[in-house]
Motif scaffolding. Structure first.
Motif, PDB file in Angstrom:
ATOM      1  N   GLY A 128       6.412   5.119   0.311  1.00  0.00           N
ATOM      2  CA  GLY A 128       5.130   5.320   0.852  1.00  0.00           C
ATOM      3  C   GLY A 128       4.077   4.425   0.350  1.00  0.00           C
ATOM      4  N   ALA A 140      -2.228   5.665  -1.320  1.00  0.00           N
ATOM      5  CA  ALA A 140      -2.916   5.327  -2.815  1.00  0.00           C
ATOM      6  C   ALA A 140      -1.817   5.358  -4.054  1.00  0.00           C
ATOM      7  CB  ALA A 140      -3.825   6.470  -3.116  1.00  0.00           C
ATOM      8  N   GLY A 141      -1.032   6.380  -3.875  1.00  0.00           N
ATOM      9  CA  GLY A 141       0.112   6.586  -4.950  1.00  0.00           C
ATOM     10  C   GLY A 141       0.988   5.307  -4.889  1.00  0.00           C
ATOM     11  N   GLU A 196       7.238   2.030   3.970  1.00  0.00           N
ATOM     12  CA  GLU A 196       6.085   2.858   4.776  1.00  0.00           C
ATOM     13  C   GLU A 196       6.440   3.297   6.381  1.00  0.00           C
ATOM     14  OE1 GLU A 196       3.339   4.532   3.863  1.00  0.00           O
ATOM     15  OE2 GLU A 196       3.160   4.915   6.033  1.00  0.00           O
ATOM     16  N   GLN A 197       6.483   4.481   6.706  1.00  0.00           N
ATOM     17  CA  GLN A 197       6.932   4.831   7.853  1.00  0.00           C
ATOM     18  C   GLN A 197       5.832   4.366   9.076  1.00  0.00           C
ATOM     19  OE1 GLN A 197       7.529   8.864   7.343  1.00  0.00           O
ATOM     20  NE2 GLN A 197       5.239   9.389   7.300  1.00  0.00           N
ATOM     21  N   GLY A 216      -2.081   5.777   3.563  1.00  0.00           N
ATOM     22  CA  GLY A 216      -1.816   7.023   3.717  1.00  0.00           C
ATOM     23  C   GLY A 216      -2.687   7.966   4.438  1.00  0.00           C
ATOM     24  N   THR A 217      -2.998   8.710   3.819  1.00  0.00           N
ATOM     25  CA  THR A 217      -3.855  10.052   4.484  1.00  0.00           C
ATOM     26  C   THR A 217      -5.352   9.528   4.812  1.00  0.00           C
ATOM     27  OG1 THR A 217      -4.376  12.423   4.293  1.00  0.00           O
ATOM     28  CG2 THR A 217      -4.926  10.961   2.301  1.00  0.00           C
ATOM     29  N   TRP A 218      -5.638   8.427   4.368  1.00  0.00           N
ATOM     30  CA  TRP A 218      -6.884   7.582   4.712  1.00  0.00           C
ATOM     31  C   TRP A 218      -6.941   7.141   5.793  1.00  0.00           C
ATOM     32  CZ3 TRP A 218     -10.849   9.960   1.761  1.00  0.00           C
ATOM     33  CH2 TRP A 218     -10.345  10.547   0.311  1.00  0.00           C
ATOM     34  N   HIS A 270       0.584  11.785  10.095  1.00  0.00           N
ATOM     35  CA  HIS A 270       0.358  12.083   8.595  1.00  0.00           C
ATOM     36  C   HIS A 270      -0.850  12.308   8.062  1.00  0.00           C
ATOM     37  CE1 HIS A 270       1.925  11.509   4.416  1.00  0.00           C
ATOM     38  NE2 HIS A 270       0.730  11.022   4.298  1.00  0.00           N
ATOM     39  N   THR A 286     -16.071  11.731   0.800  1.00  0.00           N
ATOM     40  CA  THR A 286     -15.118  12.186  -0.274  1.00  0.00           C
ATOM     41  C   THR A 286     -15.840  13.337  -0.876  1.00  0.00           C
ATOM     42  OG1 THR A 286     -16.142  10.383  -1.632  1.00  0.00           O
ATOM     43  CG2 THR A 286     -14.130   9.937  -0.644  1.00  0.00           C
ATOM     44  N   ASN A 287     -14.950  13.958  -1.833  1.00  0.00           N
ATOM     45  CA  ASN A 287     -15.421  15.259  -2.340  1.00  0.00           C
ATOM     46  C   ASN A 287     -15.618  14.849  -3.978  1.00  0.00           C
ATOM     47  OD1 ASN A 287     -12.560  15.321  -3.300  1.00  0.00           O
ATOM     48  ND2 ASN A 287     -12.439  17.349  -2.483  1.00  0.00           N
ATOM     49  N   VAL A 328      12.113   6.603   5.167  1.00  0.00           N
ATOM     50  CA  VAL A 328      13.159   6.758   4.304  1.00  0.00           C
ATOM     51  C   VAL A 328      13.879   8.010   4.839  1.00  0.00           C
ATOM     52  CG1 VAL A 328      13.819   7.439   2.094  1.00  0.00           C
ATOM     53  CG2 VAL A 328      12.169   5.589   2.294  1.00  0.00           C
ATOM     54  N   GLY A 335       3.204  11.983  -0.247  1.00  0.00           N
ATOM     55  CA  GLY A 335       1.902  12.391  -0.115  1.00  0.00           C
ATOM     56  C   GLY A 335       2.312  13.803   0.167  1.00  0.00           C
ATOM     57  N   TYR A 351      -0.123  16.059   1.639  1.00  0.00           N
ATOM     58  CA  TYR A 351      -1.142  16.976   2.439  1.00  0.00           C
ATOM     59  C   TYR A 351      -0.934  16.640   3.800  1.00  0.00           C
ATOM     60  CZ  TYR A 351      -3.694  17.471  -1.973  1.00  0.00           C
ATOM     61  OH  TYR A 351      -4.142  17.796  -3.287  1.00  0.00           O
ATOM     62  N   PRO A 366      -7.309  12.202  -8.306  1.00  0.00           N
ATOM     63  CA  PRO A 366      -6.192  11.712  -8.039  1.00  0.00           C
ATOM     64  C   PRO A 366      -5.711  10.395  -8.349  1.00  0.00           C
ATOM     65  CG  PRO A 366      -7.088  12.803  -6.065  1.00  0.00           C
ATOM     66  CD  PRO A 366      -8.056  12.407  -6.811  1.00  0.00           C
ATOM     67  N   PHE A 367      -6.712   9.277  -7.938  1.00  0.00           N
ATOM     68  CA  PHE A 367      -6.416   7.992  -8.293  1.00  0.00           C
ATOM     69  C   PHE A 367      -5.925   7.584  -9.733  1.00  0.00           C
ATOM     70  CE2 PHE A 367      -8.370   5.985  -3.960  1.00  0.00           C
ATOM     71  CZ  PHE A 367      -7.428   7.293  -3.389  1.00  0.00           C
TER      72      PHE A 367
HETATM   73  P1  FAD Z   1      -0.707   9.676   1.372  1.00  0.00           P
HETATM   74  O1  FAD Z   1      -2.048   9.230   1.127  1.00  0.00           O
HETATM   75  O2  FAD Z   1      -0.330  10.984   1.956  1.00  0.00           O
HETATM   76  O3  FAD Z   1       0.436   8.549   1.357  1.00  0.00           O
HETATM   77  C1  FAD Z   1       1.859   8.850   1.429  1.00  0.00           C
HETATM   78  C2  FAD Z   1       2.393   7.730   2.251  1.00  0.00           C
HETATM   79  O4  FAD Z   1       3.668   7.889   2.425  1.00  0.00           O
HETATM   80  C3  FAD Z   1       2.081   7.794   3.784  1.00  0.00           C
HETATM   81  O5  FAD Z   1       1.383   6.562   4.301  1.00  0.00           O
HETATM   82  C4  FAD Z   1       3.156   7.901   4.606  1.00  0.00           C
HETATM   83  O6  FAD Z   1       3.220   7.430   5.766  1.00  0.00           O
HETATM   84  C5  FAD Z   1       4.246   7.615   3.782  1.00  0.00           C
HETATM   85  N1  FAD Z   1       5.408   8.427   3.977  1.00  0.00           N
HETATM   86  C6  FAD Z   1       5.696   9.552   3.706  1.00  0.00           C
HETATM   87  N2  FAD Z   1       6.973   9.712   4.008  1.00  0.00           N
HETATM   88  C7  FAD Z   1       7.594   8.815   4.293  1.00  0.00           C
HETATM   89  C8  FAD Z   1       9.112   8.596   4.281  1.00  0.00           C
HETATM   90  N3  FAD Z   1       9.895   9.396   4.401  1.00  0.00           N
HETATM   91  N4  FAD Z   1       9.343   7.170   4.585  1.00  0.00           N
HETATM   92  C9  FAD Z   1       8.623   5.995   4.472  1.00  0.00           C
HETATM   93  N5  FAD Z   1       6.918   6.574   4.049  1.00  0.00           N
HETATM   94  C10 FAD Z   1       6.628   7.729   3.997  1.00  0.00           C
HETATM   95  N6  FAD Z   1      -8.714  12.489  -2.962  1.00  0.00           N
HETATM   96  C11 FAD Z   1      -9.761  12.108  -3.599  1.00  0.00           C
HETATM   97  O7  FAD Z   1      -9.654  11.203  -4.642  1.00  0.00           O
HETATM   98  N7  FAD Z   1     -11.173  12.106  -3.207  1.00  0.00           N
HETATM   99  C12 FAD Z   1     -11.270  13.026  -2.179  1.00  0.00           C
HETATM  100  O8  FAD Z   1     -12.445  13.038  -1.513  1.00  0.00           O
HETATM  101  C13 FAD Z   1     -10.140  13.306  -1.296  1.00  0.00           C
HETATM  102  N8  FAD Z   1     -10.537  13.958  -0.007  1.00  0.00           N
HETATM  103  C14 FAD Z   1      -9.422  14.365   0.788  1.00  0.00           C
HETATM  104  C15 FAD Z   1      -9.546  15.016   1.915  1.00  0.00           C
HETATM  105  C16 FAD Z   1      -8.490  15.193   2.487  1.00  0.00           C
HETATM  106  C17 FAD Z   1      -8.569  15.944   3.924  1.00  0.00           C
HETATM  107  C18 FAD Z   1      -7.143  15.131   2.107  1.00  0.00           C
HETATM  108  C19 FAD Z   1      -5.956  15.470   2.837  1.00  0.00           C
HETATM  109  C20 FAD Z   1      -7.056  14.721   1.063  1.00  0.00           C
HETATM  110  C21 FAD Z   1      -7.956  14.021   0.048  1.00  0.00           C
HETATM  111  N9  FAD Z   1      -7.773  13.623  -1.289  1.00  0.00           N
HETATM  112  C22 FAD Z   1      -8.912  13.227  -1.989  1.00  0.00           C
HETATM  113  C23 FAD Z   1      -6.428  13.518  -1.765  1.00  0.00           C
HETATM  114  C24 FAD Z   1      -5.620  12.515  -1.473  1.00  0.00           C
HETATM  115  O9  FAD Z   1      -4.355  12.998  -0.664  1.00  0.00           O
HETATM  116  C25 FAD Z   1      -5.487  11.542  -2.322  1.00  0.00           C
HETATM  117  O10 FAD Z   1      -6.406  10.959  -3.128  1.00  0.00           O
HETATM  118  C26 FAD Z   1      -4.326  10.447  -2.163  1.00  0.00           C
HETATM  119  O11 FAD Z   1      -4.740   9.762  -1.026  1.00  0.00           O
HETATM  120  C27 FAD Z   1      -3.070  10.677  -1.906  1.00  0.00           C
HETATM  121  O12 FAD Z   1      -2.344   9.521  -1.852  1.00  0.00           O
HETATM  122  P2  FAD Z   1      -0.760   9.527  -1.697  1.00  0.00           P
HETATM  123  O13 FAD Z   1      -0.360   8.185  -1.800  1.00  0.00           O
HETATM  124  O14 FAD Z   1       0.087  10.377  -2.824  1.00  0.00           O
HETATM  125  O15 FAD Z   1      -0.426  10.283  -0.283  1.00  0.00           O
END
Ligand code: FAD
Length: 733
Positions: free
Chosen positions: A55, A58-59, A80-81, A87-89, A105, A114-115, A164, A204, A206, A312-313
């Motif tokens: 993925g 952000a993570g 990255e798929q 990701g979620t942004w 996704h 943002t909150n 993956v 991710g 969410y 989170p970040f």
């Molecule tokens: P994601 O951003 O979900 O990224 C995961 C990535 O992995 C995606 O690109 C996906 O395509 C990829 N992936 C998944 N499965 C596979 C696979 N099998 N193979 C290859 N790639 C794959 N956080 C804040 O800090 N402030 C906020 O205001 C805030 N607001 C939010 C509002 C909403 C509606 C949501 C849903 C979340 C919010 N968040 C907020 C939390 C946010 O999820 C995290 O901040 C952060 O962006 C999560 O990052 P991540 O990398 O864990 O996941």
């Protein structure tokens, strides 16, 4: 009940035949690939660990940012798929599946902000671009993540459109695991297989909606929608909507809809993990995870971002760094049994506090202890709390000299702002200037000087404090005019008492004059500063007389100079940056000016004089003040320095640009400024800026705080270069 997370379907099992040995291709702990011939043979076997990051949200980007920093220890790939990072942004209007048949996704909705305020939301070493708003639109977060990716050059490590499909451990020896990873290109549907030493799961949490069991829901005839698929409120116009769930999204969307509906909640989901990974998820509790991230049976498998109700970040940042230190053995993990026991204790403590089991990974208030625990584990410096943060300099406009670097070879006895390696000299051919009295190495700090007077430009006054020049997010107004702002009451009080009281009623006249503006105000400020210094030296400073008229009491004394005391041809004795005479004696080039130039400057001097008189009444020293104004209108044209700051759009250093925010007079620096190479010193940076992530916009400000020399041979004239620090160190040449 133990529930397997195995959800792999349709993945070819004969990947062993076709797999690419990533460990062989690029090196890993399993197959040492390079040898440093400069060391003895018993040190030869240098190995790198291969890491797969799943993925590029952000993570994943955060994991890559720390991996890329250590090329001697790690090699890695990000899968990255989708076709983008973020990701979620990555917002899309689509809600079901994308063009390649992948479930959408992102859970972003169109108008989401943002909150968390951007001032605390960013990664620990990469602040958000300062904007007026703290709670930024989701598109700003995406830009921020893209800039993060570009800044650390992570793109080349990412395989886009690669999903993956399967991850499974193969135990080679008791403590040696190799991870078998099967991926599929979502466009071509071709599969590939790799071996890795470690896996960082950042997929991710969410994107897989949790739809709770609601008794009787089957009898509901209307539309049911999870927040994951909510995008915009207009679709609900005129409908009666019930909204279930009062967490972040629920509350947020309810504000958008006023009366609309959804169910809120997400499932942890790792469809690519094979049964052999031995991971269970029961009622939102993932086991067996040490510190909510490290698999206790397979400590080379980590899950980033499991805890919720967190910032989170920054948490990603700490989790990744901690994990990498366990991989490189800087941190020795406890035994599997001890890790499990600690994890179980944590869970039992939660239950004892009447927390439901599904809150096994909820941190909320305890996130600070969690962060501290990771930081302590890594033996890093703690993140200072508000109370512990370095106290801002009391007088922000005159920053403590202790904040600046030491002068090369100590201060000069005659010119304390300059190094003792310099001397002031005058020759008929070269005029007055600073010369090296010994060879000086490149980069030596040769001048550290506060400005005698400075002022912001008209544009900068709207969002920079008039007194300390800091970029100001929550400005405090002036009680008398609407042209300026202050960062706090303390700055406002000082500015009002020292100079703004003379400017406030006439500021608009000066700022609106096309040919005057910053330069006119700077000249005006020089006169006021000289008077303010005289007041400070006098007993009147202790009197409580605050009338404007009385405040100009010392004007004649402060402006009268013994013109033979120092002149352009004399070598200064006790040259002081704070002394008006040092400014008065700056070159004016009067004899080289045309009649029309002199006429224009004389009219300007009269205008500024009338401005001053309109504030303090007619003054008996009219001739003196007027002639000094005329002098400085000429000297500033050749001696004043631009104050500038570097605007970095969303952390994008490459596209940053310099913006003028004011002008300043530096008497000692001007000794290096002469007609052959005028204004070589352009700008520098206030040291406090390094510590304020919220004002990264301002890489440079407050003029020349300190200067360093290009290099100088003994007897040679000294030229200066402006220093740019902080982020500039990393990105600017
Ligand atoms: P994601 O951003 O979900 O990224 C995961 C990535 O992995 C995606 O690109 C996906 O395509 C990829 N992936 C998944 N499965 C596979 C696979 N099998 N193979 C290859 N790639 C794959 N956080 C804040 O800090 N402030 C906020 O205001 C805030 N607001 C939010 C509002 C909403 C509606 C949501 C849903 C979340 C919010 N968040 C907020 C939390 C946010 O999820 C995290 O901040 C952060 O962006 C999560 O990052 P991540 O990398 O864990 O996941």
């Amino acid at each position: 009940m133990r529930r397997s997370v195995k959800q792999v379907s349709g993945v070819s099992r004969d990947y062993k035949r076709r797999r690419t040995r990533f460990s062989v291709a690029v090196g890993s702990a399993l197959s040492p690939v390079f040898v440093d011939s400069s060391v003895h043979h018993h040190q030869l076997m240098m190995t790198r660990l291969s890491v797969a990051v799943i993925g590029a949200g952000a993570g994943g980007l955060c994991a890559a940012r720390h991996l890329v920093d250590r090329p001697d220890t790690f090699i890695f790939k990000i899968f990255e798929q989708t076709g983008r990072v973020g990701g979620t942004w990555v917002y899309t209007d689509e809600t079901n599946t994308d063009q390649h048949g992948l479930p959408i996704h992102s859970s972003m909705y169109r108008d989401l902000r943002t909150n968390l305020p951007k001032e605390v939301m960013g990664f620990l070493d990469f602040p958000f671009h300062p904007t007026d708003q703290s709670f930024v639109h989701h598109s700003d977060v995406l830009k921020y993540l893209e800039n993060y990716c570009n800044y650390y050059k992570l793109g080349e490590h990412i395989e886009f459109h690669v999903q993956v499909k399967s991850v499974s451990p193969l135990r080679l020896m008791e403590d040696k695991i190799v991870w078998k990873v099967v991926v599929e290109n979502v466009k071509t549907k071709k599969e590939a297989a790799y071996d890795f030493d470690a896996i960082i799961v950042c997929n991710g949490h969410y994107s897989v909606p949790h739809i709770p069991d609601i008794p009787g829901v089957e009898t509901f005839n209307g539309t049911q929608l999870h927040s994951h698929s909510y995008r915009e409120p207009e679709k609900f116009t005129g409908l009666n909507v019930i909204l279930l769930g009062a967490s972040s999204s629920g509350v947020d969307i309810s504000l958008e809809l006023a009366r609309h509906a959804r169910q809120v909640g997400y499932e942890y989901s790792f469809p690519f993990l094979e049964d052999s990974c031995n991971l269970t998820i029961q009622d939102k509790r993932i086991c067996p995870l040490y510190k909510h991230m490290i698999h206790t049976e397979f400590p080379s498998l980590i899950f980033i971002g499991i805890p919720f109700v967190v910032v989170p970040f920054p948490m990603f940042d700490l989790q990744v760094q901690y994990f990498l230190k366990t991989l490189d053995k800087t941190i020795t993990l406890p035994s599997r049994e001890d890790m499990n026991a600690e994890t179980e204790n944590d869970f039992q403590e939660r239950l004892a506090k009447k927390m439901p089991p599904r809150h096994a990974h909820k941190l909320a208030d305890s996130q600070w202890d969690y962060f501290e625990d990771l930081i302590n584990g890594m033996a890093l410096q703690p993140i200072p709390s508000d109370k512990e943060q370095p106290k801002p300099n009391h007088d922000k406009s005159l920053r403590s000299i202790a904040d600046f670097p030491n002068l090369y070879n100590g201060p000069n006895a005659n010119i304390p702002a300059a190094s003792s390696a310099l001397k002031c000299n005058w020759t008929p051919e070269k005029g007055r200037g600073l010369f090296a009295n010994q060879d000086i190495k490149i980069g030596s700090v040769v001048i550290v000087e506060k400005p005698f007077a400075w002022t912001s430009s008209k544009e900068a006054m709207m969002d920079h404090c008039l007194h300390c020049c800091n970029y100001t997010i929550a400005p405090i107004p002036c009680p008398g005019c609407s042209s300026v702002c202050f960062c706090d009451e303390e700055c406002r009080e000082k500015a009002m008492n020292q100079y703004h009281i003379f400017e406030c009623p006439i500021l608009d006249h000066i700022l609106e004059s096309k040919d005057l503006s910053c330069m006119g105000l700077l000249v005006y400020r020089i006169i006021i500063t000289a008077n303010t210094q005289a007041i400070a030296r006098s007993e009147m400073a202790n009197e409580n007389n605050t009338s404007v008229e009385s405040k100009l009491h010392f004007i004649s004394e402060s402006l009268s100079c013994d013109e033979t005391e120092q002149s352009l041809k004399s070598i200064p004795v006790n040259f002081s940056s704070e002394s008006y005479i040092s400014v008065y004696n700056q070159v004016t080039n009067t004899d080289k000016r045309t009649a029309s130039d002199l006429l224009k400057r004389t009219v300007t001097a009269c205008f500024l004089l009338r401005c001053l008189q309109s504030v303090v009444g007619d003054n008996k020293d009219e001739m003196l003040v007027g002639s000094r104004l005329l002098t400085h209108l000429q000297s500033c044209a050749c001696n004043a320095y631009q104050i500038s700051e570097q605007i970095v759009p969303q952390g994008d250093i490459k596209n940053s640009k310099e913006a003028e925010i004011g002008g300043a007079v530096y008497p000692t620096v001007s000794l290096c400024n002469h007609s052959c190479s005028p204004n070589v010193v352009r700008h520098s940076k206030a040291p406090e800026r390094r510590y304020h992530s919220d004002i990264s916009k301002s890489l440079g400000s407050s003029g020349v705080d300190w200067c360093w020399v290009w290099s100088a041979r003994k007897g040679g004239r000294v030229y200066l270069a402006a220093e740019e620090r902080g982020r500039a160190e990393e990105g600017f040449g």
